[in-house]
Design a protein around this motif. Structure first.
Motif, PDB file in Angstrom:
ATOM      1  N   UNK A 639       0.936  -1.366   0.026  1.00  0.00           N
ATOM      2  CA  UNK A 639       0.041  -0.165  -0.068  1.00  0.00           C
ATOM      3  C   UNK A 639       1.021   1.332   0.024  1.00  0.00           C
ATOM      4  N   UNK A 640       2.199   1.285   0.781  1.00  0.00           N
ATOM      5  CA  UNK A 640       2.901   2.442   0.807  1.00  0.00           C
ATOM      6  C   UNK A 640       3.437   2.548  -0.602  1.00  0.00           C
ATOM      7  N   UNK A 641       4.039   1.481  -1.178  1.00  0.00           N
ATOM      8  CA  UNK A 641       4.347   1.862  -2.564  1.00  0.00           C
ATOM      9  C   UNK A 641       3.325   2.345  -3.808  1.00  0.00           C
ATOM     10  N   UNK A 642       2.299   1.867  -3.580  1.00  0.00           N
ATOM     11  CA  UNK A 642       1.183   2.183  -4.468  1.00  0.00           C
ATOM     12  C   UNK A 642       0.710   3.734  -4.099  1.00  0.00           C
ATOM     13  N   UNK A 643       0.745   4.223  -2.785  1.00  0.00           N
ATOM     14  CA  UNK A 643       0.169   5.408  -2.497  1.00  0.00           C
ATOM     15  C   UNK A 643       1.360   6.362  -3.076  1.00  0.00           C
ATOM     16  N   UNK A 644       2.705   6.078  -2.955  1.00  0.00           N
ATOM     17  CA  UNK A 644       3.843   6.925  -3.390  1.00  0.00           C
ATOM     18  C   UNK A 644       3.832   7.101  -4.829  1.00  0.00           C
ATOM     19  N   UNK A 645       3.688   6.092  -5.466  1.00  0.00           N
ATOM     20  CA  UNK A 645       3.580   6.139  -6.763  1.00  0.00           C
ATOM     21  C   UNK A 645       2.470   6.916  -7.517  1.00  0.00           C
ATOM     22  N   UNK A 646       1.321   6.897  -6.665  1.00  0.00           N
ATOM     23  CA  UNK A 646       0.045   7.667  -7.093  1.00  0.00           C
ATOM     24  C   UNK A 646       0.587   9.045  -6.893  1.00  0.00           C
ATOM     25  N   UNK A 647       1.140   9.440  -5.858  1.00  0.00           N
ATOM     26  CA  UNK A 647       1.763  10.915  -5.923  1.00  0.00           C
ATOM     27  C   UNK A 647       2.641  11.267  -6.887  1.00  0.00           C
ATOM     28  N   UNK A 648       3.386  10.282  -7.190  1.00  0.00           N
ATOM     29  CA  UNK A 648       4.672  10.595  -8.269  1.00  0.00           C
ATOM     30  C   UNK A 648       3.928  10.904  -9.499  1.00  0.00           C
ATOM     31  N   UNK A 649       2.942  10.181  -9.984  1.00  0.00           N
ATOM     32  CA  UNK A 649       2.191  10.196 -11.098  1.00  0.00           C
ATOM     33  C   UNK A 649       1.469  11.303 -11.125  1.00  0.00           C
ATOM     34  N   UNK A 650       0.767  11.536 -10.098  1.00  0.00           N
ATOM     35  CA  UNK A 650      -0.134  13.216 -10.236  1.00  0.00           C
ATOM     36  C   UNK A 650       0.684  14.179 -10.154  1.00  0.00           C
ATOM     37  N   UNK A 651       2.023  14.328  -9.616  1.00  0.00           N
ATOM     38  CA  UNK A 651       2.759  15.577  -9.803  1.00  0.00           C
ATOM     39  C   UNK A 651       3.107  15.788 -11.371  1.00  0.00           C
ATOM     40  N   UNK A 652       3.257  14.591 -12.200  1.00  0.00           N
ATOM     41  CA  UNK A 652       3.426  14.834 -13.543  1.00  0.00           C
ATOM     42  C   UNK A 652       2.368  14.533 -14.293  1.00  0.00           C
ATOM     43  N   UNK A 653       1.181  14.683 -13.890  1.00  0.00           N
ATOM     44  CA  UNK A 653      -0.049  14.570 -14.523  1.00  0.00           C
ATOM     45  C   UNK A 653      -0.145  13.278 -15.505  1.00  0.00           C
ATOM     46  N   UNK A 654       0.519  12.193 -15.000  1.00  0.00           N
ATOM     47  CA  UNK A 654       0.222  11.023 -15.734  1.00  0.00           C
ATOM     48  C   UNK A 654      -0.330   9.886 -14.959  1.00  0.00           C
ATOM     49  N   UNK A 655      -0.969   8.948 -15.717  1.00  0.00           N
ATOM     50  CA  UNK A 655      -1.493   7.697 -15.056  1.00  0.00           C
ATOM     51  C   UNK A 655      -0.225   6.889 -14.246  1.00  0.00           C
ATOM     52  N   UNK A 656      -0.772   6.438 -13.251  1.00  0.00           N
ATOM     53  CA  UNK A 656       0.131   5.433 -12.522  1.00  0.00           C
ATOM     54  C   UNK A 656       0.816   4.450 -13.570  1.00  0.00           C
ATOM     55  N   UNK A 657       2.371   4.259 -13.610  1.00  0.00           N
ATOM     56  CA  UNK A 657       2.820   3.368 -14.445  1.00  0.00           C
ATOM     57  C   UNK A 657       4.035   2.727 -13.618  1.00  0.00           C
ATOM     58  N   UNK A 658       4.546   1.903 -14.497  1.00  0.00           N
ATOM     59  CA  UNK A 658       5.685   0.937 -13.796  1.00  0.00           C
ATOM     60  C   UNK A 658       6.766   1.893 -13.235  1.00  0.00           C
TER      61      UNK A 658
END
Length: 687
Positions: A639-658
């Motif tokens: 869950x921590x990894x998924x949440x952190x990845x979501x923030x990284x994707x939101x900051x670049x206005x992209x879908x969550x990717x690998x």
């Protein structure tokens, strides 16, 4: 005779008595100077005529005049009675002040004085003006500033003046300190029995000075107040409540308060309830003030507290009653009676809804006032009467009412644990909980035990055999992030009960006795709502009992024993979580009803977790679940990894990717100080 006619007769009686005192003033002037400017304006008939007129008025009244009740209550002599009327005269008769001035031979002295009373009133007595005599002891009259005692101006106390005219009002000095407590319409049978025993105790005492002090002990303030108010109503007393922690600690202020209340109790008549529920143990000055007050104040006195007072009065008898909440059958009957009255006029709804009371009684241990409050919030008119398809049937309306009642009860019963616990909003669902089938089956059994406890304990009689072991307790054991807290949320949501995580750092104390007190607060406060208690990382509190080498070891063992006792008697669900089951006391483990092992997720389970970890609203792109599941991580870390990845994707206005997940994974491994090899993340990102 109606109340208005009594007021009119009382007014005539009072003014006739005042005129009699005014006549004494005029006679005093005539005796000293031979004439009086007021003699021709007033009836100077003799004392016998005044007494006859008073007797005639009193005969027409269905209860004694207020003046005579005051004289009887405070045992006033004839001279004290006349002196009281002398002070009341200027407030009731516009010409009375001028008579006082003429009688004293000074137009600048229109107020009554002791000197005037001793000179002009019949049967003068110096003792009547001393501080210990009734007029000053009970603050019936107030002494103003002056050069000497006998020439100081006198005024009738405002509370006494209002009482004389037949319109009593609470003394202004007491209005902000005490408050009336109306009697309830009815009490549960167990509480009514206590009220009747209290009444029997009072009626066995002939002199008010010897009335025992009543102590009501228990956790529920409202129940204690209701019992006291009902007992007072049964003997014709008005109950007033004072918070013990507001008692003054200065001797003079405390003495004045005591005298004012005793006077008030005589005028009402009334009884006082000293509420000590919020009195801190460490507040020694207030405890000393309370002890003095109990010893010094006469008449019916009731004190309340969660526990019995250690200091017993030396000069008054103390009788203690323990007040518990209404029993389950009593609560059921109270729900039914109150609900029937609330649903009057809805015959299709009432009987069916009464059949839904069992879950409410089983899960919410409420006081009578809390049950009434819950039903007051039931807005029958707002319930759905129709929908798009047409009129709603009775079952739909009933379901809506049950849902509203349940949520209202949750709020009513919500414990006050702000400093020892944190309420968790239970949002997790069974679908989101990835566990082996055996563990999920155990969790569902826990739900069954909590949901059906009323049927098994009360209706099927298990509680009548023994009160031990009725608490539902469970241990969730497993590594960090394996879903222990999430499982507690799932259970709380399924049962629609509040979930509280206990703050062990605030609960466990190095001071002897404090841990038990904190634990008592937790369990006592949680009882009302069947609250689910979550002791996270419980091995800090429930570790193995040690060999007794000193007093601290002995007390640590006492803490564990106390917890075992409370866990077994707690009517809700207590969940303990631990990362180290081996560190727990074996005796403690034997007395737990459920032990659920939370294993580290295997590859299949990790796949399921990754498939469900992102909410449906989260945009994702080209996620390789099979590769992600190769990460040897628990659900919490995933869950921590998924949440952190979501923030990284939101900051670049992209879908969550690998690529976002790779960055988040590196951060999580670094935080855990675990090595992340290239083999673990091979081919996550295509070159």
């Amino acid at each position: 005779m109606t109340e208005i006619s009594w007021l009119e007769a009382n007014q005539r009686y009072l003014m006739t008595a005042v005129d009699g005192v005014k006549a004494s003033l005029i006679h005093h002037v005539i005796d000293n100077s031979g004439t009086s400017s007021f003699a021709d304006q007033h009836d100077l008939s003799n004392e016998d005529a005044t007494l006859a007129a008073l007797a005639e008025i009193a005969t027409s009244m269905d209860s004694p005049p207020a003046l005579e009740r005051i004289c009887y209550q405070f045992d006033l002599s004839d001279f004290e009675r006349s002196l009281l009327l002398l002070c009341a005269g200027p407030e009731l008769d516009a010409s009375f002040a001028a008579s006082c001035a003429e009688a004293q031979g000074d137009p600048n002295q229109p107020h009554p004085t002791f000197s005037l009373a001793l000179a002009a009133l019949p049967q003068p007595n110096w003792q009547a003006i001393t501080p210990d005599a009734a007029l000053r002891r009970w603050h019936l009259i107030d002494l103003g500033p002056g050069p000497t005692l006998v020439t100081s101006p006198l005024r009738i106390n405002e509370r006494i003046l209002h009482t004389l005219v037949g319109l009593p009002a609470l003394d202004a000095q007491l209005a902000g300190v005490i408050s009336p407590a109306p009697a309830p319409e009815e009490l549960p049978p167990s509480h009514q029995a206590i009220a009747e025993r209290l009444v029997t105790t009072w009626r066995q005492v002939e002199e008010a000075a010897n009335v025992p002090v009543i102590q009501l002990c228990g956790l529920e303030r409202a129940d204690k107040h209701a019992i006291a108010a009902m007992a007072c109503a049964m003997v014709g007393l008005h109950l007033h409540v004072m918070l013990a922690h507001t008692l003054p600690t200065a001797a003079a202020d405390l003495s004045t308060l005591a005298r004012l209340w005793e006077r008030e109790a005589g005028l009402l008549p009334g009884a006082l309830l000293l509420d000590g529920d919020d009195l801190e143990v460490s507040d020694r000055p207030r405890h000393n003030a309370l002890t003095w007050f109990i010893e010094s104040v006469g008449g019916p006195l009731i004190i309340t507290g969660q526990e019995r007072r250690r200091a017993r009065p030396q000069h008054r008898t103390l009788i203690t009653y323990d007040v518990t909440k209404p029993s389950a059958p009593e609560q059921r009957q109270l729900w039914k009676r109150t609900l029937d009255a609330r649903l009057e006029g809805t015959p299709l709804i009432g009987p069916q809804l009464n059949g839904q009371l069992e879950p409410l009684v089983a899960h919410f241990d409420l006081t009578a006032p809390a049950i009434r409050s819950a039903l007051v919030e039931l807005d029958i008119d707002a319930m759905p009467l129709q929908d798009e398809a047409g009129p709603a049937d009775a079952s739909a309306r009933q379901a809506s009412m049950v849902e509203v009642l349940w949520e209202t009860c949750r709020v009513q019963a919500r414990p006050r644990l702000d400093d020892l616990a944190h309420r968790i909003d239970a949002l997790a669902t069974w679908d989101g909980l990835v566990l082996p089938k055996a563990q999920k089956t155990l969790l569902r059994e826990i739900v069954i035990h909590v949901r059906q406890r009323m049927t098994v304990y009360e209706r099927w009689g298990f509680a009548r055999q023994s009160k031990r072991g009725l608490g539902v307790s469970a241990l969730f054991a497993g590594g960090s992030g394996t879903g222990k807290t999430m499982a507690a949320e799932v259970i709380a949501r399924e049962l629609q009960l509040d979930l509280y995580r206990i703050d062990l750092s605030a609960t466990v104390s190095k001071y002897i006795g404090e841990t038990e007190k904190n634990l008592a607060r937790v369990f006592d406060a949680a009882e009302a709502g069947g609250t689910i208690l979550l002791f996270d990382e419980a091995d800090a509190l429930f570790g193995k009992r040690s060999e007794v080498k000193d007093s601290h070891d002995r007390h640590a063992n006492i803490e564990v024993s106390y917890l075992l006792q409370r866990m077994e008697s707690y009517q809700g669900l207590a969940i303990l979580t631990t990362n180290m089951q081996d560190a727990l006391d074996p005796a403690f483990l034997r007395r737990l009803r459920f032990i659920v092992q939370f294993p580290f997720p295997n590859a299949v389970q990790r796949t399921q977790i990754w498939q469900r970890i992102f909410p449906s609203d989260t945009p994702t792109e080209a996620l390789d679940i099979e590769k992600l599941a190769r990460l040897n991580m628990a659900g919490g870390n995933i869950r921590n990894i998924a949440l952190n990845a979501a923030f990284l994707a939101a900051d670049t206005d992209e879908p969550v990717g690998m690529n976002h997940l790779l960055r988040a994974t590196r951060s999580e491994y670094a935080k855990l100080q675990k090595p992340l090899t290239e083999a673990d993340v091979k081919d996550w990102i295509k070159e």
